[in-house]
Design an enzyme around this catalytic site. Structure first.
Site, PDB file in Angstrom:
ATOM      1  N   CYS A   1       0.838  -1.190   0.000  1.00 12.92           N
ATOM      2  CA  CYS A   1       0.000   0.000   0.000  1.00 12.92           C
ATOM      3  C   CYS A   1       0.886   1.257   0.000  1.00 12.92           C
ATOM      4  O   CYS A   1       1.944   1.279   0.625  1.00 12.92           O
ATOM      5  CB  CYS A   1      -0.941   0.116   1.186  1.00 12.92           C
TER       6      CYS A   1
ATOM      7  N   ARG B   1       3.740  -0.170  -4.904  1.00 19.07           N
ATOM      8  CA  ARG B   1       3.478  -0.690  -3.567  1.00 19.07           C
ATOM      9  C   ARG B   1       2.153  -1.432  -3.461  1.00 19.07           C
ATOM     10  O   ARG B   1       1.814  -1.990  -2.415  1.00 19.07           O
ATOM     11  CB  ARG B   1       3.484   0.453  -2.543  1.00 19.07           C
TER      12      ARG B   1
ATOM     13  N   TRP C   1      -2.741  -2.721  -1.644  1.00 23.12           N
ATOM     14  CA  TRP C   1      -2.419  -4.136  -1.808  1.00 23.12           C
ATOM     15  C   TRP C   1      -3.209  -4.821  -0.713  1.00 23.12           C
ATOM     16  O   TRP C   1      -2.901  -4.691   0.471  1.00 23.12           O
ATOM     17  CB  TRP C   1      -0.920  -4.364  -1.620  1.00 23.12           C
TER      18      TRP C   1
ATOM     19  N   ASN D   1      -1.619   2.259   5.722  1.00 22.68           N
ATOM     20  CA  ASN D   1      -0.722   1.217   5.226  1.00 22.68           C
ATOM     21  C   ASN D   1      -0.322   0.378   6.427  1.00 22.68           C
ATOM     22  O   ASN D   1       0.178   0.909   7.407  1.00 22.68           O
ATOM     23  CB  ASN D   1       0.515   1.878   4.593  1.00 22.68           C
ATOM     24  N   GLY D   2      -0.578  -0.935   6.356  1.00 22.12           N
ATOM     25  CA  GLY D   2      -0.225  -1.805   7.479  1.00 22.12           C
ATOM     26  C   GLY D   2      -1.376  -2.724   7.814  1.00 22.12           C
ATOM     27  O   GLY D   2      -2.296  -2.906   7.011  1.00 22.12           O
TER      28      GLY D   2
ATOM     29  N   GLU E   1      16.976 -18.002  -7.994  1.00 27.20           N
ATOM     30  CA  GLU E   1      16.670 -16.609  -8.316  1.00 27.20           C
ATOM     31  C   GLU E   1      16.082 -16.505  -9.727  1.00 27.20           C
ATOM     32  O   GLU E   1      15.103 -15.792  -9.960  1.00 27.20           O
ATOM     33  CB  GLU E   1      17.932 -15.741  -8.170  1.00 27.20           C
TER      34      GLU E   1
ATOM     35  N   LYS F   1      12.351 -15.081 -10.634  1.00 20.66           N
ATOM     36  CA  LYS F   1      12.203 -13.927 -11.537  1.00 20.66           C
ATOM     37  C   LYS F   1      11.206 -14.264 -12.638  1.00 20.66           C
ATOM     38  O   LYS F   1      10.325 -13.483 -12.963  1.00 20.66           O
ATOM     39  CB  LYS F   1      13.576 -13.602 -12.139  1.00 20.66           C
TER      40      LYS F   1
ATOM     41  N   GLU G   1       7.433 -14.805 -11.282  1.00 22.74           N
ATOM     42  CA  GLU G   1       6.706 -13.649 -10.730  1.00 22.74           C
ATOM     43  C   GLU G   1       6.265 -12.679 -11.814  1.00 22.74           C
ATOM     44  O   GLU G   1       5.227 -12.040 -11.683  1.00 22.74           O
ATOM     45  CB  GLU G   1       7.504 -12.938  -9.640  1.00 22.74           C
TER      46      GLU G   1
ATOM     47  N   HIS H   1      15.039 -37.980  -8.214  1.00 18.44           N
ATOM     48  CA  HIS H   1      14.463 -38.571  -7.008  1.00 18.44           C
ATOM     49  C   HIS H   1      12.966 -38.303  -6.909  1.00 18.44           C
ATOM     50  O   HIS H   1      12.397 -38.293  -5.835  1.00 18.44           O
ATOM     51  CB  HIS H   1      15.202 -38.068  -5.765  1.00 18.44           C
TER      52      HIS H   1
ATOM     53  N   LYS I   1       5.922  -4.119  -4.063  1.00 15.09           N
ATOM     54  CA  LYS I   1       7.378  -3.987  -3.946  1.00 15.09           C
ATOM     55  C   LYS I   1       7.868  -4.165  -2.520  1.00 15.09           C
ATOM     56  O   LYS I   1       8.897  -4.755  -2.273  1.00 15.09           O
ATOM     57  CB  LYS I   1       7.784  -2.608  -4.484  1.00 15.09           C
TER      58      LYS I   1
HETATM   59  C1  F6R Z   1      11.540 -10.748  -6.122  1.00 15.86           C
HETATM   60  C2  F6R Z   1      11.561  -9.785  -5.027  1.00 15.86           C
HETATM   61  C3  F6R Z   1      11.222 -10.258  -3.675  1.00 15.86           C
HETATM   62  C4  F6R Z   1      12.041  -9.520  -2.609  1.00 15.86           C
HETATM   63  C5  F6R Z   1      11.523  -9.889  -1.214  1.00 15.86           C
HETATM   64  C6  F6R Z   1      12.328  -9.195  -0.129  1.00 15.86           C
HETATM   65  O1  F6R Z   1      11.891 -10.147  -7.321  1.00 15.86           O
HETATM   66  O2  F6R Z   1      11.812  -8.622  -5.222  1.00 15.86           O
HETATM   67  O3  F6R Z   1      11.369 -11.644  -3.547  1.00 15.86           O
HETATM   68  O4  F6R Z   1      13.387  -9.866  -2.757  1.00 15.86           O
HETATM   69  O5  F6R Z   1      10.183  -9.514  -1.101  1.00 15.86           O
HETATM   70  O6  F6R Z   1      12.194  -7.808  -0.223  1.00 15.86           O
HETATM   71  P1  F6R Z   1      13.252  -6.844   0.457  1.00 15.86           P
HETATM   72  O7  F6R Z   1      14.562  -7.097  -0.210  1.00 15.86           O
HETATM   73  O8  F6R Z   1      12.727  -5.463   0.212  1.00 15.86           O
HETATM   74  O9  F6R Z   1      13.295  -7.204   1.907  1.00 15.86           O
END
Ligand code: F6R
Length: 588
Positions: free
Chosen positions: A2, A27, A73, A97-98, A464, A468, A471, A487, A583
């Site tokens: 949010c 956000r 969000w 927000n929260g 990773e 990527k 998502e 396995h 984010k």
């Molecule tokens: C994936 C991504 C998330 C963040 C995770 C931690 O692309 O961005 O998996 O890495 O939410 O977020 P931070 O680094 O802000 O604690």
């Protein structure tokens, strides 16, 4: 999770508020809303979906000097218009927000007092709590401090009270909120991008701070209702820093920034051929790395480097699990928290747990002044600049580089690591530009399932890469340690499967290759990212340079990011704002 913006000042407040809000869309973007005061009356507009849906309903010619806004969000209550913020109860209109954890109990009490609720949100309950307290005392600072005692959970609020139509009240606990200070105008926001069209001067609010904001007045109060002063910071950079700079998406722009970021980190944390990072690991007997998502995968590379160079046993745990497992908090342990945003709720909670147990903490964080940066005993900034795309790219790479410097510092490999790092920026630039990733992506983008395979450090990269891809492209994808596949999971493989193999570690590449041959024998299509020459088993190969065992993995990251980007683009996905994500994850 949010984004909120509150503004007081110019007659064209609506455009100023919405400009700020749009920059916070990363956000959350399930729904959005705005409340503003017109001729002494609070007007509320809300819409489901992205902010552009709300914008269509706004008449920017309407004159108002004050408003609060929100992009959501959703946590409590579906993503619809009724649950969208602002919420209003009695004289109180607010955005939040929260999460208010005890909202159900509070709601029962408020229903008994005669309050009715339209939405399913915890936020509407918070509005009613504040309104009920305001009925007993007309001093908003006292009221908000009383509300703090009743609300458990996390919050950043912007509040308009009908009786104070020229004032926004705000407070925070465990959710970020800053105040941007302008000329005859002031702005409250969840993050810096939302204030830069007005000012680069800002104050970071601490937990339990209360703000009383008018166009010409800013007052701060603490939990004892006393006036306090706050330090004013200057944001270095401008709106260009966070614009797309001609790229189609922030994600692509941020990948292209990676060579410069490596250079910046080296300039900051090295000097005359030595690593000058402001922390030494070698006095610790063990290290726990705690983080979420990509940051935890960066942590896995960190573990590899710390154990390789310093022989310090290191564990990596998802922050959401850390608090619920048995931890051995000894005095000679270090807990490293890794976070781009510095606001991730689970990581923040893990940090508090480590501190409560008397263990030294080190935060590796991108965002300055964030909660994790401020609460940890020590902090190293990753200096990747503001990252807007929800999927992290440059911040992840910066985390890995900082971990590498930290691990190599004082080790006998320090010199050779630094020599290799010097050439890394140019090689990354070449890796970005020398390949037609779009062409390669064409053979994968229609797949419904893609496995990422690797062994050792390549497996951590595979994790990773897979995250990527899934998502932003919504293709189902999983990462496997290549030797594990047989396995059980190999039973899924058929000619419709895509496999992306990461093979950078020459010591075990022959083993990975035999696993890949097993997959090829089952007709899966294989794309290999590698520096070795045996690629007979692959349908497609993306070659990376061969710098050193330590640096080669960092090169493999680049094609994985660009593959995910191009596959998502071919699928017409909303790359910078993938569905269901946000984010900054400030809820547990
Ligand atoms: C994936 C991504 C998330 C963040 C995770 C931690 O692309 O961005 O998996 O890495 O939410 O977020 P931070 O680094 O802000 O604690």
């Amino acid at each position: 999770m949010c984004g909120i913006v509150g503004y007081v000042g110019d007659k064209k407040a609506l455009i100023k508020i919405m400009t700020g809000l749009k920059s916070l869309e990363y956000r959350g973007y399930d729904s959005s809303g705005i409340a503003y005061v017109k001729d002494g009356i609070v007007k509320i507009l809300k819409e489901e979906g992205p902010i552009r849906n709300l914008e269509e309903k706004i008449n920017y010619n309407e004159i108002t000097t004050i408003g609060i806004s929100h992009t959501r969000w959703s946590t409590h209550g579906a993503a619809n218009k009724i649950n969208a913020h602002p919420h209003r109860q009695g004289k109180i209109t607010l955005v939040h927000n929260g999460i208010i954890e005890n909202y159900e109990q509070l709601k029962r009490e408020l229903l008994n007092q005669g309050y009715c609720f339209q939405s399913n949100t915890d936020t509407e309950v918070a509005a009613a709590v504040i309104d009920s307290l305001y009925k007993k005392s007309q001093d908003m600072v006292l009221v908000l401090n009383e509300a703090v005692k009743m609300l458990t959970g996390s919050y950043a609020f912007n509040i308009i009270n009908d009786d104070y139509p020229d004032t926004i009240f705000a407070m925070r606990k465990d959710s970020p909120l800053i105040v941007g200070i302008g000329q005859k105008e002031n702005i409250l926001a969840s993050d810096i991008p939302a204030i830069l069209h007005i000012t680069n001067k800002y104050v970071v609010l601490d937990n339990y701070d209360i703000v009383v904001m008018q166009s010409n007045k800013l007052e701060y109060y603490n939990a004892d209702n006393q006036k306090i002063s706050k330090q004013i910071n200057i944001f270095v950079g401008d709106i260009e820093t966070i614009s797309k700079n001609g790229y189609d998406h922030y994600m692509l722009k941020e990948i292209n920034e990676e060579p410069e970021i490596v250079k910046r980190i080296l300039t900051l944390y090295t000097d005359e051929g030595r690593i000058k990072i402001p922390f030494k690991l070698n006095k610790y007997a063990s290290v726990d790395i705690v983080a979420c998502g990509s940051a935890s995968f960066a942590g896995q590379l960190g573990k590899f480097y710390i154990e390789k160079f310093l022989n310090i046993p290191t564990s990596v745990t998802f922050a959401s699990e850390y608090r619920y497992q048995k931890n051995f908090f000894r005095k000679d342990k270090l807990v490293i928290l890794i976070s781009q945003s510095g606001e991730t709720a689970d990581t923040l909670a893990a940090l508090k747990l480590a501190k409560d147990n008397g263990v030294t903490t080190l935060a590796i964080v991108n965002r300055k002044d964030s909660s994790i940066a401020r609460e940890a005993d020590n902090v190293i900034y990753t200096e990747a600049g503001i990252e807007v795309s929800v999927a992290t790219t440059k911040a992840y790479l910066a985390q890995v580089i900082v971990l590498l410097l930290l691990a190599a510092s004082g080790s006998k490999e320090e010199g050779s690591v630094l020599n290799d790092l010097k050439i890394l920026p140019n090689i990354i630039t070449k890796q970005i530009n020398d390949y037609d990733y779009k062409k390669v992506s064409k053979f994968l983008y229609k797949k419904e399932n893609i496995f990422y395979l690797g062994r050792g450090i390549d497996y951590f990269l595979a994790m990773e890469g897979s995250l990527k891809l899934k998502e932003i492209s919504y293709i189902h994808s999983e990462a496997f340690a290549a030797g594990e596949l047989k396995h059980g999971s190999i039973s899924l493989i058929d000619e419709n499967f895509g496999v992306i193999a990461v093979v950078t570690d020459k010591n075990i590449s022959h083993k990975t290759i035999s696993n890949l041959k097993e997959v090829a024998a089952r007709s899966a299509k294989i794309l290999t990212i590698t520096n070795i020459n045996d690629d007979s088993f692959s349908n497609y190969v993306i070659k990376i340079d061969d710098i050193s065992d330590v640096l080669n993995p960092l090169l493999a990251i680049i094609p994985m990011q660009l593959l995910a980007y191009n596959i998502a683009k071919l699928k017409n996905c909303d790359i910078d704002k993938p569905r269901n994500l946000a984010k900054s994850v400030t809820v547990e």
